[in-house]
Design a protein around this motif. Structure first.
Motif, mmCIF file in Angstrom:
data_model
loop_
_atom_site.group_PDB
_atom_site.id
_atom_site.type_symbol
_atom_site.label_atom_id
_atom_site.label_comp_id
_atom_site.label_asym_id
_atom_site.label_seq_id
_atom_site.Cartn_x
_atom_site.Cartn_y
_atom_site.Cartn_z
ATOM 1 N N LYS A 4 0.823 -1.207 0.000
ATOM 2 C CA LYS A 4 0.000 0.000 0.000
ATOM 3 C C LYS A 4 0.860 1.261 0.000
ATOM 4 C CE LYS A 4 -3.899 2.126 2.303
ATOM 5 N NZ LYS A 4 -4.936 1.964 3.317
ATOM 6 N N GLN A 5 1.991 1.210 0.673
ATOM 7 C CA GLN A 5 2.865 2.382 0.753
ATOM 8 C C GLN A 5 3.361 2.847 -0.616
ATOM 9 O OE1 GLN A 5 6.634 1.417 2.767
ATOM 10 N NE2 GLN A 5 6.087 -0.744 2.471
ATOM 11 N N TRP A 6 3.339 1.946 -1.603
ATOM 12 C CA TRP A 6 3.764 2.294 -2.969
ATOM 13 C C TRP A 6 2.580 2.340 -3.932
ATOM 14 C CZ3 TRP A 6 6.827 -1.930 -0.814
ATOM 15 C CH2 TRP A 6 7.982 -1.466 -0.164
ATOM 16 N N ASN A 7 1.363 2.218 -3.381
ATOM 17 C CA ASN A 7 0.142 2.263 -4.188
ATOM 18 C C ASN A 7 0.106 1.137 -5.228
ATOM 19 O OD1 ASN A 7 -2.370 3.301 -4.882
ATOM 20 N ND2 ASN A 7 -1.511 4.707 -6.392
ATOM 21 N N MET A 31 6.461 -8.399 -10.797
ATOM 22 C CA MET A 31 7.341 -9.526 -10.493
ATOM 23 C C MET A 31 7.783 -10.240 -11.776
ATOM 24 S SD MET A 31 7.712 -9.381 -7.216
ATOM 25 C CE MET A 31 8.352 -10.964 -6.703
ATOM 26 N N THR A 32 6.875 -10.358 -12.739
ATOM 27 C CA THR A 32 7.205 -11.001 -14.004
ATOM 28 C C THR A 32 8.167 -10.136 -14.812
ATOM 29 O OG1 THR A 32 5.061 -12.100 -14.006
ATOM 30 C CG2 THR A 32 6.226 -12.015 -16.105
ATOM 31 N N LEU A 33 7.926 -8.837 -14.822
ATOM 32 C CA LEU A 33 8.821 -7.933 -15.547
ATOM 33 C C LEU A 33 10.177 -7.798 -14.860
ATOM 34 C CD1 LEU A 33 6.187 -5.239 -16.562
ATOM 35 C CD2 LEU A 33 7.388 -6.826 -18.101
ATOM 36 N N TYR A 34 10.223 -7.970 -13.546
ATOM 37 C CA TYR A 34 11.514 -7.975 -12.855
ATOM 38 C C TYR A 34 12.373 -9.136 -13.360
ATOM 39 C CZ TYR A 34 10.056 -4.450 -9.387
ATOM 40 O OH TYR A 34 9.652 -3.301 -8.763
ATOM 41 N N GLN A 35 11.737 -10.230 -13.724
ATOM 42 C CA GLN A 35 12.476 -11.370 -14.274
ATOM 43 C C GLN A 35 12.953 -11.076 -15.689
ATOM 44 O OE1 GLN A 35 9.864 -14.737 -13.972
ATOM 45 N NE2 GLN A 35 9.970 -14.795 -11.737
ATOM 46 N N THR A 36 12.045 -10.574 -16.525
ATOM 47 C CA THR A 36 12.379 -10.262 -17.917
ATOM 48 C C THR A 36 11.514 -9.110 -18.406
ATOM 49 O OG1 THR A 36 12.850 -12.601 -18.336
ATOM 50 C CG2 THR A 36 12.601 -11.184 -20.263
ATOM 51 N N ALA A 53 10.025 1.906 -10.726
ATOM 52 C CA ALA A 53 9.786 0.485 -10.438
ATOM 53 C C ALA A 53 11.091 -0.243 -10.158
ATOM 54 C CB ALA A 53 9.058 -0.172 -11.602
ATOM 55 N N LYS A 54 12.123 0.081 -10.907
ATOM 56 C CA LYS A 54 13.420 -0.580 -10.711
ATOM 57 C C LYS A 54 14.018 -0.256 -9.349
ATOM 58 C CE LYS A 54 14.542 -0.754 -15.615
ATOM 59 N NZ LYS A 54 15.395 -0.228 -16.687
ATOM 60 N N GLU A 55 13.838 0.968 -8.892
ATOM 61 C CA GLU A 55 14.357 1.368 -7.577
ATOM 62 C C GLU A 55 13.671 0.610 -6.442
ATOM 63 O OE1 GLU A 55 13.872 5.608 -7.425
ATOM 64 O OE2 GLU A 55 15.409 5.947 -8.962
ATOM 65 N N LEU A 56 12.429 0.213 -6.663
ATOM 66 C CA LEU A 56 11.660 -0.489 -5.626
ATOM 67 C C LEU A 56 11.764 -2.005 -5.714
ATOM 68 C CD1 LEU A 56 8.431 1.688 -5.598
ATOM 69 C CD2 LEU A 56 10.235 1.622 -3.870
ATOM 70 N N ARG A 57 12.510 -2.505 -6.680
ATOM 71 C CA ARG A 57 12.563 -3.950 -6.925
ATOM 72 C C ARG A 57 12.866 -4.759 -5.665
ATOM 73 N NH1 ARG A 57 15.635 -7.348 -11.639
ATOM 74 N NH2 ARG A 57 15.103 -9.390 -10.819
ATOM 75 N N ASN A 58 13.932 -4.430 -4.967
ATOM 76 C CA ASN A 58 14.309 -5.200 -3.771
ATOM 77 C C ASN A 58 13.247 -5.112 -2.679
ATOM 78 O OD1 ASN A 58 16.688 -6.146 -4.899
ATOM 79 N ND2 ASN A 58 17.920 -4.492 -4.055
ATOM 80 N N SER A 59 12.710 -3.934 -2.475
ATOM 81 C CA SER A 59 11.682 -3.761 -1.435
ATOM 82 C C SER A 59 10.429 -4.550 -1.763
ATOM 83 C CB SER A 59 11.344 -2.279 -1.283
ATOM 84 O OG SER A 59 12.475 -1.550 -0.883
ATOM 85 N N ILE A 60 9.972 -4.448 -2.999
ATOM 86 C CA ILE A 60 8.743 -5.133 -3.399
ATOM 87 C C ILE A 60 8.934 -6.646 -3.365
ATOM 88 C CG2 ILE A 60 7.207 -5.584 -5.367
ATOM 89 C CD1 ILE A 60 7.532 -2.550 -6.050
ATOM 90 N N THR A 61 10.015 -7.147 -3.938
ATOM 91 C CA THR A 61 10.214 -8.601 -3.966
ATOM 92 C C THR A 61 10.392 -9.163 -2.558
ATOM 93 O OG1 THR A 61 12.574 -8.332 -4.439
ATOM 94 C CG2 THR A 61 11.129 -8.690 -6.327
ATOM 95 N N THR A 62 11.059 -8.420 -1.696
ATOM 96 C CA THR A 62 11.226 -8.872 -0.308
ATOM 97 C C THR A 62 9.870 -8.993 0.379
ATOM 98 O OG1 THR A 62 13.433 -7.915 -0.132
ATOM 99 C CG2 THR A 62 12.247 -8.306 1.937
#
Length: 144
Positions: free
Chosen positions: A25-28, A38-43, A95-104
């Motif tokens: 929610k903090q990132w809407n 998550m899928t785009l983080y992969q490819t 989105a790229k900056e939040l990758r680690n936070s979101i995936t965690t």
């Protein structure tokens, strides 16, 4: 009496969705949108049709989720150089900056489930569900 697999899976799905909605929610970002990220983080660079296939969702749901992510500044769409009719979807810097936070945050739910029943049991459940899913898809494709 036999347990209802579909009921249990549906309850787990709703539980996971509520969890994702709360922690992202903090990132809407909603549970309906996170699968795309998550899928785009992969490819990156996948088409909407590819995302529909990977996530097993219909085109209307994909359109809603992707439009929302685009409006929020998480993705962009670019014309595919090989097929000008298609647009490829890419992550923005936001989105790229939040990758680690979101995936965690997203993976924490699975980690918690694994810790509850043990890693081996968790892997067995996942393997068995994959087997059921693949067999059901195969039966559907053969008209059963």
């Amino acid at each position: 009496m036999q347990q209802s697999l579909s009921r249990l899976v549906a309850i787990l799905h709703r539980s996971h969705a509520m969890y994702v909605n709360r922690v992202l929610k903090q990132w809407n970002i909603t549970s309906g949108e996170v699968g795309f990220l998550m899928t785009l983080y992969q490819t990156e660079g996948r088409t909407q049709e590819q995302l529909c296939s990977i996530l097993a969702i219909d085109k209307a749901a994909a359109t809603r989720g992707l439009c929302s992510l685009e409006n929020k500044g998480y993705i962009t769409r670019q014309v595919n150089e090989q097929d000008k009719r298609c647009k490829c979807i890419y992550l923005t810097e936001k989105a790229k900056e939040l990758r680690n936070s979101i995936t965690t945050e997203v993976r924490a739910w699975n980690t918690g489930a694994s810790e509850l029943v043990g890693e081996q049991t968790y892997q067995n459940v996942c393997t068995n569900l994959e087997t059921i899913l693949q067999n059901m898809k195969s039966e559907q494709n053969h008209g059963i």
